[in-house]
Design an enzyme around this catalytic site. Structure first.
Site, PDB file in Angstrom:
ATOM      1  N   HIS A   1       0.808  -1.217   0.000  1.00  0.00           N
ATOM      2  CA  HIS A   1       0.000   0.000   0.000  1.00  0.00           C
ATOM      3  C   HIS A   1       0.851   1.281   0.000  1.00  0.00           C
ATOM      4  CE1 HIS A   1       0.857   0.637   4.327  1.00  0.00           C
ATOM      5  NE2 HIS A   1       0.751  -0.679   4.418  1.00  0.00           N
ATOM      6  N   ASP A   2       0.374   2.255  -0.745  1.00  0.00           N
ATOM      7  CA  ASP A   2       0.942   3.606  -0.769  1.00  0.00           C
ATOM      8  C   ASP A   2       2.339   3.682  -1.379  1.00  0.00           C
ATOM      9  OD1 ASP A   2      -1.292   5.001   0.771  1.00  0.00           O
ATOM     10  OD2 ASP A   2      -0.678   3.481   2.226  1.00  0.00           O
TER      11      ASP A   2
ATOM     12  N   GLY B   1       5.081  -1.033   2.716  1.00  0.00           N
ATOM     13  CA  GLY B   1       4.248   0.144   2.507  1.00  0.00           C
ATOM     14  C   GLY B   1       5.028   1.444   2.436  1.00  0.00           C
TER      15      GLY B   1
END
Length: 258
Positions: free
Chosen positions: A121-122, A139
Site C-alpha cells: 500500500h501507498d 508500505g
C-alpha cells in the site's frame, strides 16, 4: 476475434476499452477502469478502485487492487493506479493505498515487473524500472525512474530508492539508497556506482565522473555526511545530474545507507 474469454467474469460496472483482451477465468470488479490495448491473461483478479492505462500486458495469476495488508484499513475507497506500457508478470500482487498514507499505490509507465513481485500500500514507483523476480516493497516506499531491483530485494517501509540506482540479488534495503548508487547485502551497504546503467541511459563520461566524485565524497573520503552534502550542493549549481542527488539527500527522512 473474441477479446473477452467467455469464462471471464467482468462486473457490468467495470469500464474496459473495447480493445482490451481478457483471458480465461479472470475476474474484474466493479470499480476497475482499463485503457486501450491492454492484455490480461488467464486467472487474473483485478479488484478495488483500480485504474490501468493503455498497452499494458498483465500475465496470468496476477492479483491487482486487493485490499492493503494493513490492520488499520477499514474498507476505505483507496486506489491502485497503473500507467501505460507496463509488463506485469505472473503472481504479482499490487495492493491499494490507505487513508493513513497517500491513498494510492502508483506504478508509472514502461516498467518491467517480473514474477512474484509485491507492491504494498501507498508505494510510488516511477517509470522505466525493472523489478527482478520476488522483489518486494513494504508500505509507503518510493522508487525513482530507471531503478533496477535485483531478485529477492526487500525494501523496508518508508524507504526511498533514487533514480538510476540498482540493488544486487537479495538486498535488504532498510535506509534510503541515493540516485545512481548500487546497494547490496542483507542490510544494504553502498556497492559503488551504477555507471553501466548511467551509460545505457545516455549520461556522458563527464556526468558519470561527476557522480563518481560525489560518491567518493560521501563514502570514501574522510568527510562527515554534512560536509559531503555541502560539496555536492556547491557542484550541483552547474551540473544537473548532481541536482538530482542533492535534492534526494535533502529530502531523505530515514537517512541513507552507510
Amino acid at each position: 476475434m473474441t477479446l473477452i474469454h467467455p469464462t471471464a467474469i467482468i462486473d457490468p460496472k467495470a469500464q474496459l476499452d473495447s480493445s482490451v483482451q481478457v483471458g480465461a477465468y479472470s475476474i474484474i470488479g466493479a470499480n476497475v477502469q482499463i485503457g486501450a490495448n491492454t492484455r490480461i491473461g488467464a486467472h487474473v483478479v483485478i479488484e478495488g478502485h483500480t485504474t490501468i492505462g493503455e498497452d499494458n500486458h498483465i500475465f496470468q495469476f496476477a492479483s491487482l487492487g486487493a485490499q492493503p495488508q494493513d490492520k488499520k484499513y477499514r474498507d476505505e475507497p483507496t486506489q491502485l493506479i497503473i500507467g501505460n506500457r507496463n509488463t506485469i508478470r505472473e503472481f504479482t500482487t499490487f495492493n491499494t493505498g490507505t487513508v493513513t498514507g497517500i491513498g494510492q499505490t502508483r506504478l508509472g509507465d514502461d516498467n518491467w515487473i517480473m514474477a512474484y513481485c509485491h507492491l504494498a500500500h501507498d508505494c510510488v514507483v516511477g517509470n522505466h524500472t525493472i523489478f527482478a523476480n520476488n522483489a518486494s516493497l513494504a508500505g509507503h516506499v518510493e522508487i525513482g525512474d530507471y531503478v533496477v531491483l535485483g531478485g529477492y530485494t526487500l525494501v523496508f517501509q518508508f524507504c526511498r530508492i533514487g533514480a538510476y540506482a540498482m540493488t544486487a540479488f537479495a538486498t535488504g534495503v532498510h535506509k534510503d539508497v541515493p540516485p545512481y548508487f548500487m546497494a547490496s547485502g542483507y542490510r544494504a551497504e553502498p556497492a559503488g556506482l551504477n555507471s553501466e546503467g548511467m551509460r545505457r541511459n545516455g549520461f556522458t563520461a563527464e556526468q558519470i565522473a561527476n557522480v563518481k566524485n560525489a560518491y567518493k565524497d560521501i563514502y570514501l573520503r574522510d568527510l562527515s555526511l554534512d560536509e559531503a552534502k555541502n560539496l555536492i550542493n556547491q557542484h550541483a549549481e552547474n551540473h544537473s545530474e548532481l541536482q538530482i542527488l542533492r535534492d534526494f539527500l535533502t529530502d531523505s527522512k530515514r537517512g541513507i545507507i552507510r
